[in-house]
Design a protein around this motif. Structure first.
Motif, PDB file in Angstrom:
ATOM      1  N   LEU A  39     -12.617   3.322  -4.377  1.00  0.00           N
ATOM      2  CA  LEU A  39     -11.343   4.153  -4.479  1.00  0.00           C
ATOM      3  C   LEU A  39     -10.914   4.279  -6.166  1.00  0.00           C
ATOM      4  CD1 LEU A  39      -8.991   2.422  -2.102  1.00  0.00           C
ATOM      5  CD2 LEU A  39     -10.157   4.736  -1.861  1.00  0.00           C
ATOM      6  N   PRO A  76      -5.709   0.427  -1.441  1.00  0.00           N
ATOM      7  CA  PRO A  76      -5.135   1.613  -0.966  1.00  0.00           C
ATOM      8  C   PRO A  76      -3.818   2.033  -1.417  1.00  0.00           C
ATOM      9  CG  PRO A  76      -6.119   0.033   1.019  1.00  0.00           C
ATOM     10  CD  PRO A  76      -6.087  -0.707  -0.564  1.00  0.00           C
ATOM     11  N   LYS A 101      -2.726  11.324  -5.911  1.00  0.00           N
ATOM     12  CA  LYS A 101      -3.773  12.186  -6.039  1.00  0.00           C
ATOM     13  C   LYS A 101      -3.891  12.660  -7.083  1.00  0.00           C
ATOM     14  CE  LYS A 101      -3.698  12.074  -1.409  1.00  0.00           C
ATOM     15  NZ  LYS A 101      -4.936  11.372  -0.698  1.00  0.00           N
ATOM     16  N   LYS A 156       4.292   5.737  -2.701  1.00  0.00           N
ATOM     17  CA  LYS A 156       4.360   7.103  -1.655  1.00  0.00           C
ATOM     18  C   LYS A 156       5.374   7.852  -2.271  1.00  0.00           C
ATOM     19  CE  LYS A 156       4.963   7.990   3.158  1.00  0.00           C
ATOM     20  NZ  LYS A 156       5.437   7.660   4.616  1.00  0.00           N
ATOM     21  N   TRP A 184     -15.029  -1.904  -1.916  1.00  0.00           N
ATOM     22  CA  TRP A 184     -14.183  -0.440  -1.447  1.00  0.00           C
ATOM     23  C   TRP A 184     -13.180  -0.238  -2.390  1.00  0.00           C
ATOM     24  CZ3 TRP A 184      -9.412  -0.547   2.002  1.00  0.00           C
ATOM     25  CH2 TRP A 184      -9.115   0.691   2.368  1.00  0.00           C
ATOM     26  N   SER A 185     -12.687  -1.418  -3.146  1.00  0.00           N
ATOM     27  CA  SER A 185     -11.677  -0.809  -4.440  1.00  0.00           C
ATOM     28  C   SER A 185     -12.169  -0.232  -5.563  1.00  0.00           C
ATOM     29  CB  SER A 185     -11.029  -2.311  -4.882  1.00  0.00           C
ATOM     30  OG  SER A 185     -10.297  -3.016  -3.494  1.00  0.00           O
ATOM     31  N   LEU A 245      -4.143   5.520  -2.848  1.00  0.00           N
ATOM     32  CA  LEU A 245      -4.356   6.972  -2.302  1.00  0.00           C
ATOM     33  C   LEU A 245      -3.327   7.700  -2.089  1.00  0.00           C
ATOM     34  CD1 LEU A 245      -5.656   4.981   1.094  1.00  0.00           C
ATOM     35  CD2 LEU A 245      -6.876   6.124  -0.451  1.00  0.00           C
ATOM     36  N   PRO A 246      -1.822   7.418  -2.239  1.00  0.00           N
ATOM     37  CA  PRO A 246      -1.020   8.437  -2.441  1.00  0.00           C
ATOM     38  C   PRO A 246      -1.024   9.250  -3.823  1.00  0.00           C
ATOM     39  CG  PRO A 246       0.088   6.531  -1.437  1.00  0.00           C
ATOM     40  CD  PRO A 246      -1.262   6.021  -1.969  1.00  0.00           C
ATOM     41  N   THR A 274     -12.188   7.394  -8.225  1.00  0.00           N
ATOM     42  CA  THR A 274     -11.470   8.861  -8.468  1.00  0.00           C
ATOM     43  C   THR A 274     -10.569   8.667  -9.667  1.00  0.00           C
ATOM     44  OG1 THR A 274      -9.733   8.164  -7.054  1.00  0.00           O
ATOM     45  CG2 THR A 274     -11.879   9.136  -6.162  1.00  0.00           C
ATOM     46  N   MET A 315       0.759  -1.155  -0.066  1.00  0.00           N
ATOM     47  CA  MET A 315       0.050   0.191   0.209  1.00  0.00           C
ATOM     48  C   MET A 315       0.947   1.264  -0.137  1.00  0.00           C
ATOM     49  SD  MET A 315      -1.376   0.044   4.033  1.00  0.00           S
ATOM     50  CE  MET A 315      -2.290   1.620   3.618  1.00  0.00           C
ATOM     51  N   ASP A 316       2.254   1.161   0.246  1.00  0.00           N
ATOM     52  CA  ASP A 316       2.941   2.413   0.407  1.00  0.00           C
ATOM     53  C   ASP A 316       4.106   2.394  -0.678  1.00  0.00           C
ATOM     54  OD1 ASP A 316       1.923   3.554   2.903  1.00  0.00           O
ATOM     55  OD2 ASP A 316       3.191   2.247   3.912  1.00  0.00           O
TER      56      ASP A 316
END
Length: 364
Positions: free
Chosen positions: A168, A140, A146, A119, A164-165, A143-144, A171, A115-116
């Motif tokens: 996400l 997730p 944007k 990042k 949930w996926s 998420l970074p 966007t 998930m990172d």
């Protein structure tokens, strides 16, 4: 012939110099570095710092585990790492590439994305992950990102995706999901609704055999086997909502206001106590008034002859005390004048004389 030999000698010298300097890559004036197919295991460290595009595809790169990749390239906008079979994405491996806008990770046998992993890539516009081995989406990792506009997940081994996926991925304006072995059962219903909203085409089923090759968005709930299986749960959900709505005045306050009952009891006790005190005060005042209304004294005796008060030696003093006696008599009369007539205090001797008695008194 001499100039041609000289040119060949210069090119050979440049190639030898590139190998010695550690970057067998070709450069151009636009800031593009081509290091594709050089059998590199590590990214070259001696490339110019101002390059904007770097192609490291078709190599055998080994990604660092506890440090970042390409430390000294702050102007890099495009990075191609496709077709590196040993590529493993560690957390924050690209965190130093804040200006990166395109990242190609196609055909790298990626099975999992931390998930990172992305990042620090807040300006990334395009992420290509096609032709990998992703079996599920741990979304997730988005998420970074944007500024992500285009996400390519074609030709992985995705069979389903959770709600949930999908939320996400709402966007991201462009998402490619074609070529995955989607299982078209009732669990694919959220994906079907999502594809209809996005108007995505060519996302087809792989199983069951009766739906193979059919577009998921064109199916209905009955084709997915959801109508019979979800009819009762939907009715149960509706009934539950109706029950909650009808019992809203009892069930919901018991949950949210369960701690307020001591305040209600205290309020009731206080109100009852105040009411009792008011009733007692009113009752005491009424008793006092009734008690005061019965505090009478006998009327002063009136002479049967002259009609003047009889001067009793025990209660009336003559001489200097005459004025005080008259005042006391007036006060007594004012005190007893409460509107009640009490016959018990009138003696027979106090009645007025009759006419015959007055005439007999005059004759005497």
């Amino acid at each position: 012939m001499a100039p041609t030999c000289l040119l060949c000698w210069v090119c050979s010298l440049l190639c030898v110099w590139s190998v010695v300097m550690g970057h067998p890559c070709s450069l151009d004036r636009q800031g593009w570095a081509n290091c594709s197919g050089k059998n590199l295991q590590h990214a070259p460290s001696s490339l110019p710092r101002n390059i904007t595009s770097l192609d490291l595809s078709f190599n055998s790169l080994v990604m660092p585990h506890h440090r970042t990749l390409l430390k000294h390239f702050p102007s890099l906008h495009s990075l191609n790492l496709s077709s590196n079979a040993k590529l493993t994405l560690s957390p924050a491996v690209f965190s130093n590439l804040g200006a990166l806008r395109l990242l190609d990770l196609s055909s790298c046998s990626i099975t999992y994305i931390h998930m990172d992993a992305f990042k620090g890539l807040g300006n990334l516009h395009t992420l290509l992950l096609r032709n990998n081995s992703l079996q599920e989406l741990d979304v997730p990792f988005l998420l970074p990102l944007k500024a992500l506009f285009h996400l390519d997940l074609q030709h992985n081994v995705l069979v389903s995706v959770d709600i949930w996926s999908l939320q996400l991925m709402e966007t991201v304006p462009q998402v490619r999901l074609e070529g995955n072995p989607w299982v078209c059962d009732c669990s694919a219903h959220p994906l079907q609704q999502w594809l209809r909203r996005r108007r995505a085409v060519q996302v087809t089923c792989m199983s069951p055999p009766g739906l193979r090759g059919q577009e998921i968005a064109a199916l209905d709930s009955q084709d997915l086997g959801c109508q019979i299986k979800q009819r009762f749960p939907r009715e149960l959900t509706t009934t539950h909502q109706i029950t909650v709505t009808e019992n809203n005045t009892t069930a919901l306050p018991a949950r949210k206001g369960g701690r307020s009952w001591p305040y209600l009891v205290g309020f009731l006790v206080t109100a009852i106590g105040i009411s009792i005190l008011i009733a007692l005060a009113a009752k005491c005042k009424l008793v006092h008034k009734n008690f005061a209304s019965y505090r009478h004294r006998p009327l002063p005796e009136i002479s049967s002859i002259g009609g003047s008060p009889m001067e009793d030696s025990s209660s009336w003093d003559r001489g200097s005390c005459g004025s005080h006696s008259i005042t006391d008599a007036a006060d007594l009369q004012a005190e007893d004048d409460d509107g009640f007539i009490e016959d018990n205090y009138i003696q027979p001797s106090e009645q007025l004389p009759t006419k015959e008695e007055r005439e007999l008194h005059r004759s005497i």
